[in-house]
Scaffold this active site. Structure first.
Site, PDB file in Angstrom:
ATOM      1  N   ASP A  69       5.354 -13.128   5.749  1.00 37.86           N
ATOM      2  CA  ASP A  69       5.106 -14.168   6.757  1.00 37.86           C
ATOM      3  C   ASP A  69       6.178 -15.238   6.876  1.00 37.86           C
ATOM      4  O   ASP A  69       6.052 -16.157   7.690  1.00 37.86           O
ATOM      5  CB  ASP A  69       3.748 -14.837   6.474  1.00 37.86           C
ATOM      6  CG  ASP A  69       3.659 -15.414   5.044  1.00 37.86           C
ATOM      7  OD1 ASP A  69       4.711 -15.743   4.448  1.00 37.86           O
ATOM      8  OD2 ASP A  69       2.525 -15.527   4.534  1.00 37.86           O
ATOM      9  N   HIS A  92       7.971  -6.779   0.228  1.00 37.07           N
ATOM     10  CA  HIS A  92       7.275  -5.924   1.193  1.00 37.07           C
ATOM     11  C   HIS A  92       7.770  -6.123   2.626  1.00 37.07           C
ATOM     12  O   HIS A  92       7.097  -5.726   3.572  1.00 37.07           O
ATOM     13  CB  HIS A  92       5.754  -6.148   1.083  1.00 37.07           C
ATOM     14  CG  HIS A  92       5.177  -5.644  -0.214  1.00 37.07           C
ATOM     15  ND1 HIS A  92       3.906  -5.918  -0.649  1.00 37.07           N
ATOM     16  CD2 HIS A  92       5.730  -4.850  -1.184  1.00 37.07           C
ATOM     17  CE1 HIS A  92       3.684  -5.339  -1.828  1.00 37.07           C
ATOM     18  NE2 HIS A  92       4.781  -4.683  -2.172  1.00 37.07           N
ATOM     19  N   CYS A 119      19.687   4.455  20.475  1.00 33.56           N
ATOM     20  CA  CYS A 119      19.367   5.859  20.149  1.00 33.56           C
ATOM     21  C   CYS A 119      17.984   6.280  20.627  1.00 33.56           C
ATOM     22  O   CYS A 119      17.637   7.459  20.542  1.00 33.56           O
ATOM     23  CB  CYS A 119      19.473   6.096  18.640  1.00 33.56           C
ATOM     24  SG  CYS A 119      18.150   5.330  17.696  1.00 33.56           S
ATOM     25  N   SER A 170      -3.856 -10.167  -6.223  1.00 32.12           N
ATOM     26  CA  SER A 170      -4.861  -9.404  -6.973  1.00 32.12           C
ATOM     27  C   SER A 170      -4.204  -8.448  -7.965  1.00 32.12           C
ATOM     28  O   SER A 170      -4.876  -7.851  -8.792  1.00 32.12           O
ATOM     29  CB  SER A 170      -5.724  -8.600  -5.993  1.00 32.12           C
ATOM     30  OG  SER A 170      -4.909  -7.682  -5.292  1.00 32.12           O
TER      31      SER A 170
HETATM   32  P1  OAD Z   1      -4.871  -9.322  -2.053  1.00 35.50           P
HETATM   33  O1  OAD Z   1      -5.659  -9.543  -0.817  1.00 35.50           O
HETATM   34  O2  OAD Z   1      -5.032  -8.040  -2.758  1.00 35.50           O
HETATM   35  O3  OAD Z   1      -5.199 -10.485  -3.101  1.00 35.50           O
HETATM   36  C1  OAD Z   1      -5.198 -11.833  -2.725  1.00 35.50           C
HETATM   37  C2  OAD Z   1      -5.414 -12.677  -3.965  1.00 35.50           C
HETATM   38  O4  OAD Z   1      -5.340 -14.052  -3.572  1.00 35.50           O
HETATM   39  C3  OAD Z   1      -6.790 -12.486  -4.619  1.00 35.50           C
HETATM   40  O5  OAD Z   1      -6.619 -12.335  -6.031  1.00 35.50           O
HETATM   41  C4  OAD Z   1      -7.523 -13.799  -4.298  1.00 35.50           C
HETATM   42  O6  OAD Z   1      -8.426 -14.181  -5.336  1.00 35.50           O
HETATM   43  C5  OAD Z   1      -6.363 -14.783  -4.202  1.00 35.50           C
HETATM   44  N1  OAD Z   1      -6.636 -15.964  -3.369  1.00 35.50           N
HETATM   45  C6  OAD Z   1      -7.477 -16.082  -2.319  1.00 35.50           C
HETATM   46  N2  OAD Z   1      -7.400 -17.326  -1.812  1.00 35.50           N
HETATM   47  C7  OAD Z   1      -6.470 -17.991  -2.527  1.00 35.50           C
HETATM   48  C8  OAD Z   1      -5.914 -19.302  -2.475  1.00 35.50           C
HETATM   49  N3  OAD Z   1      -6.300 -20.182  -1.557  1.00 35.50           N
HETATM   50  N4  OAD Z   1      -4.970 -19.641  -3.384  1.00 35.50           N
HETATM   51  C9  OAD Z   1      -4.550 -18.754  -4.323  1.00 35.50           C
HETATM   52  N5  OAD Z   1      -5.031 -17.505  -4.418  1.00 35.50           N
HETATM   53  C10 OAD Z   1      -5.975 -17.125  -3.542  1.00 35.50           C
HETATM   54  O7  OAD Z   1      -3.345  -9.589  -1.658  1.00 35.50           O
HETATM   55  P2  OAD Z   1      -2.027  -9.178  -2.457  1.00 35.50           P
HETATM   56  O8  OAD Z   1      -2.250  -9.220  -3.926  1.00 35.50           O
HETATM   57  O9  OAD Z   1      -0.922  -9.970  -1.894  1.00 35.50           O
HETATM   58  O10 OAD Z   1       0.966  -4.639   0.738  1.00 35.50           O
HETATM   59  O11 OAD Z   1      -1.877  -7.674  -1.995  1.00 35.50           O
HETATM   60  C11 OAD Z   1      -0.744  -6.949  -2.404  1.00 35.50           C
HETATM   61  C12 OAD Z   1      -0.304  -6.029  -1.312  1.00 35.50           C
HETATM   62  O12 OAD Z   1      -1.414  -5.240  -0.892  1.00 35.50           O
HETATM   63  C13 OAD Z   1       0.149  -6.712  -0.041  1.00 35.50           C
HETATM   64  O13 OAD Z   1       1.483  -7.149  -0.082  1.00 35.50           O
HETATM   65  C14 OAD Z   1      -0.046  -5.641   0.963  1.00 35.50           C
HETATM   66  C15 OAD Z   1      -1.382  -5.140   0.555  1.00 35.50           C
HETATM   67  O14 OAD Z   1      -1.711  -3.860   0.923  1.00 35.50           O
HETATM   68  C16 OAD Z   1       1.658  -4.163   1.752  1.00 35.50           C
HETATM   69  O15 OAD Z   1       1.458  -4.497   2.891  1.00 35.50           O
HETATM   70  C17 OAD Z   1       2.699  -3.181   1.347  1.00 35.50           C
END
Ligand code: OAD
Length: 278
Positions: A103, A118, A180, A219
């Site tokens: 983002d 990513h 292309c 997560s």
């Molecule tokens: P997730 O949606 O799996 O996890 C989000 C995490 O943020 C969770 O552990 C929540 O508890 C935490 N959370 C929620 N609100 C929050 C806040 N206000 N402050 C701090 N933490 C908070 O997202 P990612 O771990 O980023 O991949 O997911 C990893 C990847 O999975 C992404 O980059 C994406 C997705 O599929 C691709 O697109 C390749």
């Protein structure tokens, strides 16, 4: 908020890695992926919108889903957490932000070294159908402006990088490369695709050589990114987690701060460096 001995160790850190996931931007209005009720993957199966196979099958559907996400991203502004991450640069000689987010909000907040593991939603690149690439008789050439592939005499010699740069992710038909003719797609990593190897090497090296890593809002469900905090821990670095819920890292981290990024990070800065968030 954090034990005095950890505060002291943090004040002595020379290289700090900040590793972030979707929770970092949640308070900027961008949904996370795995929130049970409102997460992106609660509403659509990632296999339908975030794989090369899905794009090949139905490019318009996949494009439209990304346009919808880009709507939220383009309206979002960095929150107090992003601002606090950028302020760390005032206190620590070297700060490397490694983000799974697509983002641009760390850069918008002023972080200078950002590894986008990513990709970035607002950048476009050619869709390369690997099966097709290796199936034909003709030897394809790499398109000079989108890095897609083409047969030499199909390339439009008059199209240039500025024509590609003018094409944006917005509603409408899936655009094509002006040189292309390849279908264009967002420059993000979909499931089943490798990460940029150079970027991944840089991220691994940073995690394995830093003195401390702060892991925020992820997560830790997706590899190889999820290995980064463990790589730091295994080399003896201090690892601090910021997340409202506990994860597989929480028990092993040097400290686990339960809370949202926007409120917790300014407090962390204040307690360690006496910084008041602006
Ligand atoms: P997730 O949606 O799996 O996890 C989000 C995490 O943020 C969770 O552990 C929540 O508890 C935490 N959370 C929620 N609100 C929050 C806040 N206000 N402050 C701090 N933490 C908070 O997202 P990612 O771990 O980023 O991949 O997911 C990893 C990847 O999975 C992404 O980059 C994406 C997705 O599929 C691709 O697109 C390749």
């Amino acid at each position: 908020m954090i034990a005095p001995d950890l505060q002291e160790r943090l004040r002595a850190v020379r290289h700090l890695v900040v590793f972030t996931g979707a929770g970092m931007s949640a308070e900027s209005g961008i949904p996370t992926f795995r929130d049970r009720a409102k997460g992106l993957w609660a509403k659509v199966d990632p296999a339908e919108v975030a794989t090369p196979h899905a794009f090949k099958k139905n490019p318009q559907f996949v494009w439209d889903w990304h346009v919808h996400l880009a709507d939220a991203v383009s309206r979002a502004r960095p929150n107090e957490g992003h601002a606090a991450v950028a302020r760390l640069q005032e206190f620590v000689p070297r700060v490397t932000v490694i983000t799974q987010n697509i983002d641009n909000l760390h850069q918008a907040a002023g972080s200078r070294t950002v590894i986008e593991l990513h990709g970035n939603l607002m950048r476009l690149k050619a869709f390369v159908d690997v099966d097709e690439l290796f199936s034909g008789d003709a030897s394809p050439v790499i398109c000079r402006i989108c890095n897609g592939y083409a047969i030499d005499d199909e390339l439009d010699p008059y199209a240039g990088p500025e024509d590609l740069a003018a094409i944006e992710l917005h509603a409408g038909s899936v655009p094509h490369c002006p040189a292309c003719g390849a279908l264009l797609r967002p420059d993000v990593v979909w499931f089943g695709e490798p990460l940029d190897p150079g970027m991944l090497d840089d991220a691994f090296l940073a995690a394995e050589t830093c003195d401390a890593l702060i892991c925020i809002g992820t997560s830790l469900e997706v590899e190889p990114a999820a290995t980064l905090p463990w790589r730091a821990l295994n080399r003896g670095a201090l690892v601090i987690e910021v997340n409202p819920v506990s994860t597989q890292l929480s028990q092993s981290a040097s400290a686990s701060l339960s809370g949202g990024a926007a409120a917790t990070l300014p407090l962390l800065l204040q307690s360690v460096w006496g910084s008041v968030a602006r």
